[in-house]
Design a protein around this motif. Structure first.
Motif, PDB file in Angstrom:
ATOM      1  N   ARG A   8     -22.349  -1.134   1.452  1.00  0.00           N
ATOM      2  CA  ARG A   8     -21.358  -1.409   0.410  1.00  0.00           C
ATOM      3  C   ARG A   8     -20.479  -0.192   0.140  1.00  0.00           C
ATOM      4  NH1 ARG A   8     -19.577  -6.103  -0.420  1.00  0.00           N
ATOM      5  NH2 ARG A   8     -21.076  -7.660  -1.092  1.00  0.00           N
ATOM      6  N   SER A   9     -21.115   0.976   0.020  1.00  0.00           N
ATOM      7  CA  SER A   9     -20.369   2.154  -0.412  1.00  0.00           C
ATOM      8  C   SER A   9     -19.406   2.647   0.674  1.00  0.00           C
ATOM      9  CB  SER A   9     -21.324   3.280  -0.813  1.00  0.00           C
ATOM     10  OG  SER A   9     -22.016   3.746   0.326  1.00  0.00           O
ATOM     11  N   SER A  10     -19.539   2.098   1.901  1.00  0.00           N
ATOM     12  CA  SER A  10     -18.610   2.506   2.951  1.00  0.00           C
ATOM     13  C   SER A  10     -17.362   1.625   2.970  1.00  0.00           C
ATOM     14  CB  SER A  10     -19.291   2.391   4.306  1.00  0.00           C
ATOM     15  OG  SER A  10     -19.370   1.025   4.667  1.00  0.00           O
ATOM     16  N   GLY A  11     -17.370   0.552   2.181  1.00  0.00           N
ATOM     17  CA  GLY A  11     -16.237  -0.371   2.183  1.00  0.00           C
ATOM     18  C   GLY A  11     -16.417  -1.558   3.112  1.00  0.00           C
ATOM     19  N   MET A  12     -17.645  -1.799   3.556  1.00  0.00           N
ATOM     20  CA  MET A  12     -17.890  -2.984   4.381  1.00  0.00           C
ATOM     21  C   MET A  12     -17.700  -4.257   3.554  1.00  0.00           C
ATOM     22  SD  MET A  12     -21.199  -2.463   6.820  1.00  0.00           S
ATOM     23  CE  MET A  12     -21.024  -1.699   8.425  1.00  0.00           C
ATOM     24  N   LEU A  24     -13.000   2.561  -1.319  1.00  0.00           N
ATOM     25  CA  LEU A  24     -14.334   3.078  -0.990  1.00  0.00           C
ATOM     26  C   LEU A  24     -14.349   3.832   0.342  1.00  0.00           C
ATOM     27  CD1 LEU A  24     -16.680   0.154  -2.125  1.00  0.00           C
ATOM     28  CD2 LEU A  24     -16.226   2.318  -3.278  1.00  0.00           C
ATOM     29  N   THR A  25     -13.379   3.546   1.199  1.00  0.00           N
ATOM     30  CA  THR A  25     -13.331   4.317   2.451  1.00  0.00           C
ATOM     31  C   THR A  25     -12.956   5.775   2.178  1.00  0.00           C
ATOM     32  OG1 THR A  25     -11.017   3.805   2.878  1.00  0.00           O
ATOM     33  CG2 THR A  25     -12.633   2.273   3.772  1.00  0.00           C
ATOM     34  N   GLU A  32     -26.718  -0.618  -0.196  1.00  0.00           N
ATOM     35  CA  GLU A  32     -25.877   0.374  -0.878  1.00  0.00           C
ATOM     36  C   GLU A  32     -25.085   1.208   0.123  1.00  0.00           C
ATOM     37  OE1 GLU A  32     -28.192   2.607  -3.707  1.00  0.00           O
ATOM     38  OE2 GLU A  32     -27.974   0.968  -5.145  1.00  0.00           O
ATOM     39  N   ASN A  44     -18.361   5.062  -7.017  1.00  0.00           N
ATOM     40  CA  ASN A  44     -18.083   4.177  -5.877  1.00  0.00           C
ATOM     41  C   ASN A  44     -18.630   2.766  -6.099  1.00  0.00           C
ATOM     42  OD1 ASN A  44     -20.743   4.713  -5.556  1.00  0.00           O
ATOM     43  ND2 ASN A  44     -20.599   5.507  -3.480  1.00  0.00           N
ATOM     44  N   ARG A 100     -12.510  -2.183  -1.597  1.00  0.00           N
ATOM     45  CA  ARG A 100     -13.081  -1.799  -0.298  1.00  0.00           C
ATOM     46  C   ARG A 100     -12.254  -0.689   0.352  1.00  0.00           C
ATOM     47  NH1 ARG A 100     -13.903  -7.368   0.614  1.00  0.00           N
ATOM     48  NH2 ARG A 100     -12.156  -7.412   2.051  1.00  0.00           N
ATOM     49  N   PHE A 156     -27.119   9.713   0.166  1.00  0.00           N
ATOM     50  CA  PHE A 156     -28.154   9.242  -0.758  1.00  0.00           C
ATOM     51  C   PHE A 156     -29.397  10.123  -0.713  1.00  0.00           C
ATOM     52  CE2 PHE A 156     -25.604   5.635   0.520  1.00  0.00           C
ATOM     53  CZ  PHE A 156     -25.419   4.910  -0.642  1.00  0.00           C
ATOM     54  N   MET A 177     -20.651   8.606   0.675  1.00  0.00           N
ATOM     55  CA  MET A 177     -21.831   8.771  -0.179  1.00  0.00           C
ATOM     56  C   MET A 177     -23.021   9.239   0.649  1.00  0.00           C
ATOM     57  SD  MET A 177     -22.823   8.022  -3.448  1.00  0.00           S
ATOM     58  CE  MET A 177     -24.170   7.498  -4.472  1.00  0.00           C
ATOM     59  N   LEU A 219     -21.305   1.484  -7.077  1.00  0.00           N
ATOM     60  CA  LEU A 219     -22.688   1.031  -6.913  1.00  0.00           C
ATOM     61  C   LEU A 219     -23.234   0.596  -8.272  1.00  0.00           C
ATOM     62  CD1 LEU A 219     -24.106   3.568  -4.307  1.00  0.00           C
ATOM     63  CD2 LEU A 219     -23.494   1.175  -3.978  1.00  0.00           C
ATOM     64  N   ARG A 225     -22.865   7.198  -9.214  1.00  0.00           N
ATOM     65  CA  ARG A 225     -22.896   5.856  -8.624  1.00  0.00           C
ATOM     66  C   ARG A 225     -21.821   4.935  -9.199  1.00  0.00           C
ATOM     67  NH1 ARG A 225     -27.465   3.937  -6.176  1.00  0.00           N
ATOM     68  NH2 ARG A 225     -27.469   2.059  -7.429  1.00  0.00           N
TER      69      ARG A 225
END
Lengths: 226, 252
Positions: free
Chosen positions: A130-134, B87-88, A127, B50, B84, B94, B92, B52, B47
């Motif tokens: 993924r959430s970083s845009g990788m 998302l930059t 997560e 972004n 993608r 957690f 996030m 998830l 969630r």
């Protein structure tokens, strides 16, 4: 010193050349198997966790067949059986046949170790990545696999030590290696010494591997985890 | 233009509808805090922002770009590559930190800019050191996550998210895994960010913190926004019985 004992030591020494020759083949088989079976195992593991079902189907079948049949049968099949298979029909020399069989067989076991290792990585790691845009590739190569490799070192080391001993099975297709060298000496000289010497070779080899793996584990443990 | 625009978000897990049409429009520099009972859907909502979680219907725009929209009842997500990129813009943080255990603190903070944005290492390093200083972890850059306390881990995680220079930071219960003592040090960092006009959405159970830091409070209950408004409106003059009894449970 006792004369018999000196004589025995001299005999032992005289066995060394043929044992070394055999051990060299054993080593070569071992390293070639490791060299190919580890990356192949990783590829099979990735197929087995793929979202694309045909990959999974191929991967599962591969593991099922190669883990589900005796290594000895696989060895016989590749060396004695393949020449009779229609279309393929290749005749392999003993050594390539042995390497091919061991690579296929061990890659199946390694793949299960890798698969379990990958699945043991916490969901949160995916997560965060993924959430970083990788991309999926970046996530696997930068985050998931480096952690997986650290975690699978103990089971891989275990399997590797099994491989050392399994190399003796190639004796059954008449490939000359450490065990064969010992066996021929025992038969020729009617003396069990060569078997003891072979055992010593295996023991030293596995001991060295154990020490190497322990060192790697220790080096990695300082970053681990939770 | 809104930094985050989420319209009528519906999310189901199987037959269980956890979000029943939640809408949030957030301007630049705003701090929005989402409160509500456990299982109310507040974490699920953040969630979705972004990806998830994928939504079952609704529209989400991040910085004006459409992540997902629903046209004639059909949910359409943007292309993987565009997602993608979006998302930059959303960092996030957690509940369980999710730091990368095989990287040092510094590497954790540098990882996303270097790998995702292809920033050169020296620039990323400098920025990472600044951020670590900001969250009070100067001198710990060579430590590994296992050597840190929970509060320190979470502050690294905040620095890691900030390293991408996101347009908005999403916090999913950032202090729920921490002792009260360690909670304080994390909340301090978030307050500092609020002062700097960082746009943030925070899911939390820390009510006094929420009151202090937020421009807007959203109370989600059973998958809908039951009430929203300024901290004064929500905390001092709750209109609904549900919010009233929810807030009561924090004063006992």
């Amino acid at each position: 010193m006792d004369e018999n004992f000196i004589g025995w030591l001299q005999y032992l020494w005289s066995l060394m050349p043929i044992m070394m020759k055999g051990f060299q083949i054993t080593l070569e088989l071992f390293f070639k198997t490791i060299l190919w079976a580890l990356p192949l195992g990783l590829i099979i593991a990735l197929m087995n966790i793929s979202k694309f079902w045909p990959f999974r189907a191929i991967g599962k079948t591969y593991v099922w067949i190669l883990r589900g049949t005796p290594l000895l049968l696989q060895l016989f099949f590749v060396y004695y059986g393949l020449p009779y298979v229609p279309v393929i029909g290749v005749v392999l020399d003993r050594f390539p046949a042995a390497v091919l069989t061991f690579v296929l067989n061990y890659s199946a076991y390694f793949s299960e170790i890798f698969r379990a290792g990958i699945l043991s990585i916490e969901h949160g790691q995916y997560e965060a990545a993924r959430s970083s845009g990788m991309t999926g590739f970046q996530m696997m190569t930068r985050i998931i696999l480096p952690q997986t490799i650290r975690r699978v070192i103990p089971p891989i080391s275990n399997e590797t030590i099994t491989l050392v001993k399994d190399t003796a099975l190639v004796n059954s297709i008449g490939l000359f290696e450490l065990l064969q060298a010992a066996k021929s000496s025992v038969n020729r000289d009617v003396d069990a010494t060569a078997f003891l010497l072979a055992a010593l070779f295996y023991l030293i080899f596995t001991l060295v591997l154990t020490l190497i793996f322990n060192a790697i584990e220790k080096k990695n443990s300082k970053h681990e985890i939770r | 233009m809104y930094v985050i625009e989420a319209l009528d978000i519906v999310k189901k897990f199987g037959k269980n509808e956890v979000l029943k049409g939640v809408t949030l429009q957030q301007k630049k520099g705003e701090v929005v805090t989402i409160i509500g009972p456990s299982g109310s859907g507040k974490s699920t909502f953040i969630r979705c922002l972004n990806k998830l979680e994928t939504v079952n219907s609704g529209t989400i725009r991040i910085n004006g770009e459409t992540l997902v929209e629903t046209v004639d009842g059909k949910v359409q997500y943007a292309k993987e590559r565009d997602i993608r990129k979006m998302l930059t813009n959303t960092g996030m943080v957690f509940q369980n930190f999710n730091l990368f255990p095989h990287f040092s603190v510094l590497q954790n903070v540098m990882e996303f800019p270097v790998t995702v944005k292809k920033q050169d290492k020296e620039t990323a390093r400098k920025r990472a050191l600044e951020l670590l200083e900001m969250v009070g972890l100067k001198g710990r850059e060579d430590a590994f996550p296992i050597q840190l306390s929970g509060g320190q881990k979470q502050r690294v995680a905040i620095a890691r998210a900030l390293a991408m220079e996101p347009k908005v930071l999403l916090f999913d219960e950032p202090t729920s895994a921490l002792d009260p003592e360690l909670t304080v040090e994390v909340l301090k960092v978030i307050k500092q960010l609020a002062k700097k006009q960082m746009t943030m959405i925070i899911v939390t159970h820390e009510m006094s913190f929420a009151k202090e830091v937020s421009d807007k409070i959203i109370f989600i209950d059973q998958g809908v926004i039951a009430e929203q408004g300024t901290p004064e409106e929500v905390f001092d003059h709750p209109k609904s019985e549900r919010l009233h009894s929810f807030l009561q449970s924090y004063h006992t």
